[in-house]
Design a protein around this motif. Structure first.
Motif, PDB file in Angstrom:
ATOM      1  N   LEU A  83      35.841  49.064  35.189  1.00 18.16           N
ATOM      2  CA  LEU A  83      36.371  47.961  34.932  1.00 18.16           C
ATOM      3  C   LEU A  83      35.464  46.701  34.132  1.00 18.16           C
ATOM      4  O   LEU A  83      35.511  45.695  34.543  1.00 18.16           O
ATOM      5  CB  LEU A  83      37.078  47.333  36.406  1.00 18.16           C
ATOM      6  N   LEU A  84      34.378  47.296  33.773  1.00 18.65           N
ATOM      7  CA  LEU A  84      33.527  46.266  33.016  1.00 18.65           C
ATOM      8  C   LEU A  84      34.413  45.426  31.826  1.00 18.65           C
ATOM      9  O   LEU A  84      34.826  46.177  30.961  1.00 18.65           O
ATOM     10  CB  LEU A  84      32.326  46.774  32.375  1.00 18.65           C
ATOM     11  N   VAL A  85      34.220  44.214  32.094  1.00 22.58           N
ATOM     12  CA  VAL A  85      34.728  43.326  30.744  1.00 22.58           C
ATOM     13  C   VAL A  85      33.711  42.818  29.956  1.00 22.58           C
ATOM     14  O   VAL A  85      33.077  41.823  30.444  1.00 22.58           O
ATOM     15  CB  VAL A  85      35.901  42.317  31.342  1.00 22.58           C
ATOM     16  N   ARG A  86      33.534  43.202  28.713  1.00 26.46           N
ATOM     17  CA  ARG A  86      32.406  42.769  27.953  1.00 26.46           C
ATOM     18  C   ARG A  86      32.909  41.731  26.959  1.00 26.46           C
ATOM     19  O   ARG A  86      33.161  42.065  25.898  1.00 26.46           O
ATOM     20  CB  ARG A  86      31.858  44.010  27.382  1.00 26.46           C
ATOM     21  N   THR A  87      33.141  40.462  27.602  1.00 27.59           N
ATOM     22  CA  THR A  87      33.429  39.382  26.574  1.00 27.59           C
ATOM     23  C   THR A  87      32.624  38.135  27.146  1.00 27.59           C
ATOM     24  O   THR A  87      31.946  38.205  27.958  1.00 27.59           O
ATOM     25  CB  THR A  87      34.979  39.088  26.960  1.00 27.59           C
ATOM     26  N   VAL A  88      32.744  37.133  26.263  1.00 29.50           N
ATOM     27  CA  VAL A  88      32.102  35.718  26.501  1.00 29.50           C
ATOM     28  C   VAL A  88      33.035  34.916  26.796  1.00 29.50           C
ATOM     29  O   VAL A  88      34.045  34.627  26.137  1.00 29.50           O
ATOM     30  CB  VAL A  88      31.081  35.395  25.259  1.00 29.50           C
ATOM     31  N   GLY A  89      33.228  34.177  27.982  1.00 22.94           N
ATOM     32  CA  GLY A  89      33.943  33.152  28.084  1.00 22.94           C
ATOM     33  C   GLY A  89      35.231  33.811  29.016  1.00 22.94           C
ATOM     34  O   GLY A  89      35.507  34.875  28.977  1.00 22.94           O
ATOM     35  N   LEU A  90      35.818  32.802  30.010  1.00 20.51           N
ATOM     36  CA  LEU A  90      36.771  33.320  30.744  1.00 20.51           C
ATOM     37  C   LEU A  90      38.171  33.569  29.923  1.00 20.51           C
ATOM     38  O   LEU A  90      38.950  34.388  30.281  1.00 20.51           O
ATOM     39  CB  LEU A  90      37.217  32.020  31.809  1.00 20.51           C
ATOM     40  N   ALA A  91      38.361  32.814  28.876  1.00 21.62           N
ATOM     41  CA  ALA A  91      39.524  32.974  28.162  1.00 21.62           C
ATOM     42  C   ALA A  91      39.703  34.275  27.613  1.00 21.62           C
ATOM     43  O   ALA A  91      40.634  35.047  27.547  1.00 21.62           O
ATOM     44  CB  ALA A  91      39.474  31.939  27.097  1.00 21.62           C
ATOM     45  N   ARG A  92      38.763  34.916  27.015  1.00 20.45           N
ATOM     46  CA  ARG A  92      38.769  36.271  26.247  1.00 20.45           C
ATOM     47  C   ARG A  92      38.697  37.450  27.533  1.00 20.45           C
ATOM     48  O   ARG A  92      39.451  38.145  27.184  1.00 20.45           O
ATOM     49  CB  ARG A  92      37.473  36.421  25.619  1.00 20.45           C
ATOM     50  N   ALA A  93      38.177  36.974  28.585  1.00 18.13           N
ATOM     51  CA  ALA A  93      38.170  37.976  29.796  1.00 18.13           C
ATOM     52  C   ALA A  93      39.708  38.067  30.350  1.00 18.13           C
ATOM     53  O   ALA A  93      40.243  39.006  30.410  1.00 18.13           O
ATOM     54  CB  ALA A  93      37.257  37.475  30.890  1.00 18.13           C
ATOM     55  N   THR A  94      40.348  36.926  30.298  1.00 21.58           N
ATOM     56  CA  THR A  94      41.702  36.765  30.750  1.00 21.58           C
ATOM     57  C   THR A  94      42.612  37.373  29.895  1.00 21.58           C
ATOM     58  O   THR A  94      43.420  38.226  30.289  1.00 21.58           O
ATOM     59  CB  THR A  94      42.130  35.436  30.736  1.00 21.58           C
ATOM     60  N   VAL A  95      42.402  37.498  28.362  1.00 19.61           N
ATOM     61  CA  VAL A  95      43.255  38.123  27.638  1.00 19.61           C
ATOM     62  C   VAL A  95      42.956  39.699  27.793  1.00 19.61           C
ATOM     63  O   VAL A  95      43.961  40.604  28.077  1.00 19.61           O
ATOM     64  CB  VAL A  95      42.835  37.983  26.191  1.00 19.61           C
ATOM     65  N   LYS A  96      41.676  40.394  28.168  1.00 18.61           N
ATOM     66  CA  LYS A  96      41.254  41.563  28.023  1.00 18.61           C
ATOM     67  C   LYS A  96      41.973  42.335  29.486  1.00 18.61           C
ATOM     68  O   LYS A  96      42.366  43.185  29.405  1.00 18.61           O
ATOM     69  CB  LYS A  96      39.967  41.831  27.856  1.00 18.61           C
ATOM     70  N   ILE A  97      41.758  41.392  30.537  1.00 24.21           N
ATOM     71  CA  ILE A  97      42.508  41.902  31.693  1.00 24.21           C
ATOM     72  C   ILE A  97      43.695  41.932  31.768  1.00 24.21           C
ATOM     73  O   ILE A  97      44.607  42.781  32.361  1.00 24.21           O
ATOM     74  CB  ILE A  97      41.892  41.126  32.928  1.00 24.21           C
ATOM     75  N   GLY A  98      44.441  40.799  31.261  1.00 21.15           N
ATOM     76  CA  GLY A  98      45.963  40.804  31.166  1.00 21.15           C
ATOM     77  C   GLY A  98      46.399  41.753  29.921  1.00 21.15           C
ATOM     78  O   GLY A  98      47.461  42.499  30.501  1.00 21.15           O
ATOM     79  N   MET A  99      45.649  42.356  29.078  1.00 22.91           N
ATOM     80  CA  MET A  99      46.258  43.522  28.311  1.00 22.91           C
ATOM     81  C   MET A  99      46.168  44.629  29.429  1.00 22.91           C
ATOM     82  O   MET A  99      46.938  45.774  29.240  1.00 22.91           O
ATOM     83  CB  MET A  99      45.282  43.585  27.066  1.00 22.91           C
ATOM     84  N   ARG A 100      44.946  44.972  30.025  1.00 20.55           N
ATOM     85  CA  ARG A 100      44.830  45.871  30.950  1.00 20.55           C
ATOM     86  C   ARG A 100      45.902  46.201  31.913  1.00 20.55           C
ATOM     87  O   ARG A 100      46.446  47.083  32.341  1.00 20.55           O
ATOM     88  CB  ARG A 100      43.588  45.980  31.788  1.00 20.55           C
ATOM     89  N   ASN A 101      46.385  44.979  32.492  1.00 18.41           N
ATOM     90  CA  ASN A 101      47.543  44.858  33.375  1.00 18.41           C
ATOM     91  C   ASN A 101      48.788  45.351  32.673  1.00 18.41           C
ATOM     92  O   ASN A 101      49.617  46.025  33.209  1.00 18.41           O
ATOM     93  CB  ASN A 101      47.630  43.414  34.029  1.00 18.41           C
ATOM     94  N   LEU A 102      49.021  44.743  31.450  1.00 15.83           N
ATOM     95  CA  LEU A 102      50.354  45.332  30.602  1.00 15.83           C
ATOM     96  C   LEU A 102      50.081  46.669  30.316  1.00 15.83           C
ATOM     97  O   LEU A 102      51.371  47.398  30.575  1.00 15.83           O
ATOM     98  CB  LEU A 102      50.331  44.575  29.451  1.00 15.83           C
ATOM     99  N   ALA A 103      48.916  47.246  30.145  1.00 18.92           N
ATOM    100  CA  ALA A 103      48.946  48.726  29.830  1.00 18.92           C
ATOM    101  C   ALA A 103      49.249  49.537  30.980  1.00 18.92           C
ATOM    102  O   ALA A 103      49.745  50.289  31.049  1.00 18.92           O
ATOM    103  CB  ALA A 103      47.593  48.958  29.113  1.00 18.92           C
ATOM    104  N   TYR A 104      48.615  49.126  32.274  1.00 22.37           N
ATOM    105  CA  TYR A 104      48.959  49.804  33.421  1.00 22.37           C
ATOM    106  C   TYR A 104      50.360  49.731  33.711  1.00 22.37           C
ATOM    107  O   TYR A 104      50.965  50.726  33.976  1.00 22.37           O
ATOM    108  CB  TYR A 104      48.342  49.037  34.683  1.00 22.37           C
TER     109      TYR A 104
END
Length: 154
Positions: free
Chosen positions: A122-143
Motif C-alpha cells: 500500500l505504498l503511495v508514491r506521490t507528492v502531496g495529499l491531493a495526489r495521494a487522495t486521488v491514488k487511494i480513491g482509485m484503489r478504493n474504487l478498484a476494490y
C-alpha cells in the motif's frame, strides 16, 4: 503537519485511508484520506454520513462519552469496542462483548487485506495529499469494482 517514516533513502509522509464499509457486502461506502497527524476519531462523523445502517461498528479509538451520546441522539446503535486502562481492566463481560464485535468489525480489515493483496503493498508514491487522495480513491474504487464482480458472480 505530517508524520514521516524514515527509510534508508530519506523520508516519506504517512498517509491514512479511513473507510466506512458495508458489513454485509464488504463494499466501501465512504472514505477520507488524511495525513497521520489526524486522529481516526476526527473523521468519524464525516465517514458516518454515508452510513444507512443503524449499527455503527468501530474500534476503541472512536470511543468517547460524547460520541456515544451523539450516536444515541442520531438514532444509531453503537457497537464500539471498549478499551481497558492500567487502572481499570476490562471486565469479562466487556471482553466477551469486544470478541463479538470483532466478528463484524473484522470485515473492514478484510478490505485492507484485499487491497494489499491486489496491489502488492500500500505504498503511495506521490507528492502531496491531493495526489495521494486521488491514488487511494482509485484503489478504493478498484476494490469496490472487484468486489462487485465477486458479488454478481455468486
Amino acid at each position: 503537519m505530517a508524520f514521516f517514516s524514515f527509510f534508508n533513502r530519506g523520508t516519506s509522509p504517512i498517509i491514512k485511508n479511513h473507510i466506512s464499509v458495508d458489513a454485509k457486502h464488504k463494499l466501501i461506502r465512504g472514505w477520507k484520506v488524511t495525513d497521520a497527524s489526524v486522529h481516526d476519531s476526527n473523521v468519524f462523523e464525516e465517514i458516518l454520513a454515508e452510513n444507512t445502517n443503524r449499527n455503527v461498528w468501530a474500534d476503541s479509538a472512536y470511543y468517547s462519552k460524547d460520541r456515544l451520546k451523539s450516536l444515541e441522539e442520531s438514532g444509531y446503535r453503537e457497537r464500539i469496542h471498549r478499551k481497558g486502562t492500567r487502572n481499570r481492566k476490562l471486565t469479562a463481560r466487556e471482553q466477551k462483548s469486544n470478541r463479538t464485535k470483532s466478528k463484524v468489525r473484522v470485515r473492514v480489515e478484510h478490505v485492507f487485506g484485499a487491497q494489499t493483496q491486489k496491489a502488492g503493498n500500500l505504498l503511495v508514491r506521490t507528492v502531496g495529499l491531493a495526489r495521494a487522495t486521488v491514488k487511494i480513491g482509485m484503489r478504493n474504487l478498484a476494490y469496490n469494482m472487484d468486489r462487485l464482480g465477486t458479488l454478481l458472480a455468486t
